[in-house]
Design an enzyme around this catalytic site. Structure first.
Site, PDB file in Angstrom:
ATOM      1  N   GLU A 177      41.776  36.774  28.592  1.00  0.00           N
ATOM      2  CA  GLU A 177      42.137  36.874  29.886  1.00  0.00           C
ATOM      3  C   GLU A 177      42.420  35.462  30.455  1.00  0.00           C
ATOM      4  OE1 GLU A 177      39.849  40.351  32.117  1.00  0.00           O
ATOM      5  OE2 GLU A 177      38.376  38.466  31.863  1.00  0.00           O
ATOM      6  N   LYS A 229      32.833  43.664  39.282  1.00  0.00           N
ATOM      7  CA  LYS A 229      32.617  42.348  39.801  1.00  0.00           C
ATOM      8  C   LYS A 229      31.413  42.431  40.812  1.00  0.00           C
ATOM      9  CE  LYS A 229      36.646  40.516  38.346  1.00  0.00           C
ATOM     10  NZ  LYS A 229      38.134  39.653  38.454  1.00  0.00           N
ATOM     11  N   GLY A 242      43.666  38.332  38.946  1.00  0.00           N
ATOM     12  CA  GLY A 242      43.184  38.689  40.361  1.00  0.00           C
ATOM     13  C   GLY A 242      44.524  38.214  41.125  1.00  0.00           C
ATOM     14  N   HIS A 278      32.915  35.501  31.058  1.00  0.00           N
ATOM     15  CA  HIS A 278      33.937  35.710  31.888  1.00  0.00           C
ATOM     16  C   HIS A 278      34.358  34.467  32.855  1.00  0.00           C
ATOM     17  CE1 HIS A 278      36.272  37.156  35.569  1.00  0.00           C
ATOM     18  NE2 HIS A 278      36.621  38.351  34.666  1.00  0.00           N
ATOM     19  N   GLU A 308      35.189  33.842  35.539  1.00  0.00           N
ATOM     20  CA  GLU A 308      34.269  33.536  37.082  1.00  0.00           C
ATOM     21  C   GLU A 308      33.177  32.977  36.669  1.00  0.00           C
ATOM     22  OE1 GLU A 308      34.973  37.373  38.664  1.00  0.00           O
ATOM     23  OE2 GLU A 308      37.433  36.779  38.736  1.00  0.00           O
ATOM     24  N   ASN A 344      35.688  46.217  35.098  1.00  0.00           N
ATOM     25  CA  ASN A 344      34.844  45.309  35.435  1.00  0.00           C
ATOM     26  C   ASN A 344      34.788  45.124  36.947  1.00  0.00           C
ATOM     27  OD1 ASN A 344      33.274  42.800  36.268  1.00  0.00           O
ATOM     28  ND2 ASN A 344      34.805  41.417  35.660  1.00  0.00           N
ATOM     29  N   SER A 353      45.103  41.014  35.840  1.00  0.00           N
ATOM     30  CA  SER A 353      46.307  41.937  36.701  1.00  0.00           C
ATOM     31  C   SER A 353      46.810  43.001  35.866  1.00  0.00           C
ATOM     32  CB  SER A 353      47.260  40.839  37.073  1.00  0.00           C
ATOM     33  OG  SER A 353      46.874  39.569  37.816  1.00  0.00           O
TER      34      SER A 353
HETATM   35  P1  PGA Z   1      41.774  41.652  37.614  1.00  0.00           P
HETATM   36  O1  PGA Z   1      40.713  41.151  36.961  1.00  0.00           O
HETATM   37  O2  PGA Z   1      42.335  43.039  36.687  1.00  0.00           O
HETATM   38  O3  PGA Z   1      41.557  41.885  39.262  1.00  0.00           O
HETATM   39  O4  PGA Z   1      43.074  40.682  37.378  1.00  0.00           O
HETATM   40  C1  PGA Z   1      40.409  41.071  35.467  1.00  0.00           C
HETATM   41  C2  PGA Z   1      39.057  40.539  35.027  1.00  0.00           C
HETATM   42  O5  PGA Z   1      38.676  39.404  35.818  1.00  0.00           O
HETATM   43  O6  PGA Z   1      38.407  40.990  34.062  1.00  0.00           O
END
Ligand code: PGA
Length: 250
Positions: free
Chosen positions: A166, A13, A172, A96, A98, A11, A210
């Protein structure tokens, strides 16, 4: 669409201008002429068409990071599922964190989007996950069950669906649940899906949050983990490819 293990999705983003996005896709395309597993990339809307063109000789799947719940209309700034498919996307990430937590998307909205995406023939990567407060309060299972229940339309089949677990607090942050927690949670999600959908135990389950080359092998070796959804580490071709290899992909 058959999804061979490991399923490794990246992803991007809100990252990637044309030059770097195409360079990243190009490097992956050189390595991925034939794939034993499933590799997918989810660039921003602006790059979907160009990236899909760049990887078209390979088995790399290209997808969007969201779609609107309607096919067309007066929705300024939005992109519909048929538009994604028309740009060369074969998949879409929905729900997601976010978007759920950052932009206030509800389970009901995710469900409407999911229906639209499936109607457009897109593979859906449905994201679920508890917040840190829910985790600390021991409310993880209840939260996941509610998200599964609320985000999946009635009567949906297992085809064209992937679920990504997740934990919001792992995205992140460099923090992950323990291997035992990931294993147990995936087993639980598998059982919830089996209850909710006929044939639901066949839905591929990804872990996200992560994931790095250093922890990918351990995570993907866990039972009920069919692959990973990678954010930050998917922006570097070498890291993303080593994560794929760590899951047994070649
Ligand atoms: P990350 O994000 O690997 O940077 O923790 C994962 C995601 O948001 O799908």
């Amino acid at each position: 669409m058959r999804l061979d293990r490991p399923v490794v999705f990246g992803n991007w983003k809100m990252n990637g201008l044309r030059a770097e996005g195409l360079a990243l896709a190009g490097t992956l395309a050189e390595r991925a002429v034939r794939l034993t597993g499933t590799l997918g990339i989810f660039p921003p809307f602006t790059l979907i068409h160009a990236v899909a063109q760049r990887v078209k000789e390979t088995a790399i799947l290209v997808g969007g990071q969201d779609c609107h719940e309607r096919a067309s209309g007066a929705y300024t700034g939005c992109v519909s599922a048929p538009m994604l498919a028309d740009s060369g996307a074969k998949a879409v990430i929905l729900g997601h964190s976010e978007r759920r937590h950052g932009l206030g998307e509800s389970d009901a909205l995710v469900r409407a989007k999911l229906r639209a995406a499936r109607a457009a023939g897109l593979l859906v990567v449905l994201c679920i996950g508890e917040t840190e407060a829910e985790y600390l309060a021991g409310a993880r299972s209840a939260r996941l069950a509610a998200q599964i229940d609320g985000s999946l339309p009635e009567g949906i089949g297992p085809e064209g669906l992937v679920v990504a677990y997740e934990p919001v607090w792992a995205i992140g942050t460099g923090r992950t649940p323990t291997a035992e927690e990931i294993r147990a949670t995936h087993r639980e999600i598998r059982a919830m899906l089996a209850k909710r959908i006929v044939g639901g135990d066949s839905v591929p389950l990804l872990y996200g949050g992560s994931v790095k080359p250093e922890n990918a092998a351990e995570i993907m070796a866990l039972g009920d983990v069919d692959g990973v959804l990678v954010g930050g580490a998917s922006l570097d071709a070498r890291s993303f490819w080593s994560i794929y290899q760590a899951g047994g992909g070649a």
